[in-house]
Design an enzyme around this catalytic site. Sequence first.
Site, PDB file in Angstrom:
ATOM      1  N   ASP A  94      -8.710  22.156  47.957  1.00 11.58           N
ATOM      2  CA  ASP A  94      -9.635  21.209  47.792  1.00 11.58           C
ATOM      3  C   ASP A  94      -9.960  21.005  46.442  1.00 11.58           C
ATOM      4  O   ASP A  94      -9.951  21.616  45.462  1.00 11.58           O
ATOM      5  CB  ASP A  94     -10.860  21.564  48.805  1.00 11.58           C
ATOM      6  CG  ASP A  94     -11.451  23.005  48.061  1.00 11.58           C
ATOM      7  OD1 ASP A  94     -10.757  23.643  47.911  1.00 11.58           O
ATOM      8  OD2 ASP A  94     -12.622  23.221  48.339  1.00 11.58           O
ATOM      9  N   GLU A 159     -12.992  26.163  48.928  1.00 13.68           N
ATOM     10  CA  GLU A 159     -13.302  27.049  47.744  1.00 13.68           C
ATOM     11  C   GLU A 159     -14.483  26.574  47.135  1.00 13.68           C
ATOM     12  O   GLU A 159     -15.267  27.049  46.571  1.00 13.68           O
ATOM     13  CB  GLU A 159     -11.902  27.470  46.944  1.00 13.68           C
ATOM     14  CG  GLU A 159     -12.235  28.260  45.968  1.00 13.68           C
ATOM     15  CD  GLU A 159     -13.043  27.507  44.528  1.00 13.68           C
ATOM     16  OE1 GLU A 159     -13.505  28.461  43.731  1.00 13.68           O
ATOM     17  OE2 GLU A 159     -13.061  26.650  44.477  1.00 13.68           O
ATOM     18  N   GLU A 187      -7.211  31.603  40.494  1.00 12.60           N
ATOM     19  CA  GLU A 187      -7.328  30.678  39.144  1.00 12.60           C
ATOM     20  C   GLU A 187      -8.237  31.299  38.073  1.00 12.60           C
ATOM     21  O   GLU A 187      -9.238  32.078  38.327  1.00 12.60           O
ATOM     22  CB  GLU A 187      -8.006  29.529  39.661  1.00 12.60           C
ATOM     23  CG  GLU A 187      -9.637  29.547  40.375  1.00 12.60           C
ATOM     24  CD  GLU A 187     -10.167  28.427  41.057  1.00 12.60           C
ATOM     25  OE1 GLU A 187     -10.074  27.450  40.172  1.00 12.60           O
ATOM     26  OE2 GLU A 187     -10.772  28.557  42.130  1.00 12.60           O
TER      27      GLU A 187
END
Length: 420
Positions: A94, A159, A187
Amino acid sequence: MLPDKDGPSMGGGTQGTEGKEDPSVTLFREYLRLRTVHPAPDYDAALRFLDRIANELGVPMKKVEVCPGRVVAIMTWVGTNPALRSILLNSHTDVVPVYQEHWKYDAFGAVKDTEGNIYARGTQDMKSVTIQYIEAIRRLTAEGKRFARTIHMMFVPDEEVGGHKGMETFVKHPEFQQLNIGFALDEGLANPEEAFTVFYGERSPWWITVRCPGSPGHGSRFVENTAAEKLRKIINSFLDFREQEKQRLDISECFTLGDVTTVNMTMVNGGVAYNVIPAEMDVSFDMRIPPTVNLLEFEEKIKKWCQEAGEGITYKFAQKHMDQNTTSTEDSDPWWNTFSSTCKNMNMTLKKEIFPAATDSRFIRAVGLPAIGFSPMNNTPILLHDHNEHLNEKVFLRGIQVYEKLIPALANVPAVAGEA
């Protein structure tokens, strides 16, 4: 007018003599065009895209619906010794909303300019890393490589809205336990300088709403004990503390944003008419608290601010993350030693920090697993959630090469404590 295709001379130095684009860049741009944007992300499009990739790679993909309409997809490359704990390459599908009027190009057009900069929501956060994982695995499998540990590529939803219907729920799911994870990558952030930033922990996100009741009345009178008077004291307490933390960051050469507590007032609600003094008002804050802060003592500070502001004041948390686990960055730790030494062999300088915001890594660490936040984007401005988010194709392509080295190194870490 927004262009819907590249100009006549795109490239940034990675196109061939016939103007052909690197296939990895083409795939990246295709993925960027999928509108997995809140508040209505097209997760089905992402799953169709990932299904195709799994077929191309020749690896199985499992889908687990952790909440209605929220599916975690997992591609698995089985190792030669699957009894060893696996390596997790995590990413989320997302992206956050855009204000298109502030963008140079269509935010989902994946336009590439003459410098090779690719503009699209998700270029940095974090569709680049997703495709870098995929392309590194594609190259390794094409070379016939095999590694001791199983490698999972995991693609999770939600997320960007807190992870409650994504990773937070999935780490409690039996399917997550069966992955037998030993170490995870997730990430990170870009770094405007030559170094690459690596995150070994995160600040705890606390989203709080403070409700202030008071005496109502006509807007023409000096009513005592109003909700607004209490609200002002609450706001002053939170923002005075914010200023103290900002000063700590400004005067210390050692601190980064992840080392201090940020406080930002994000919403104020109350009132029904200009001439009616409201019986209740509330204010909301976004706080990010570093692992060095005692969370129980910090909540006591909030309670004291509420007591000092007046009677009847209450507060409620929309999010209150209490886990403060961090991942070891000691040279004696086999995972960190492998990660850092592999980067050093590629002449990469690493800068270790606490992540200033929040990622799915916090849920992975909360169940006792080591996780490193890392996005191989140096010499790149930090543009996640910003207008005109972009990434240069040279930086993107180098990131694939980085993972081509990191993934084999991590997947061949010898048995660690607790493994046969």
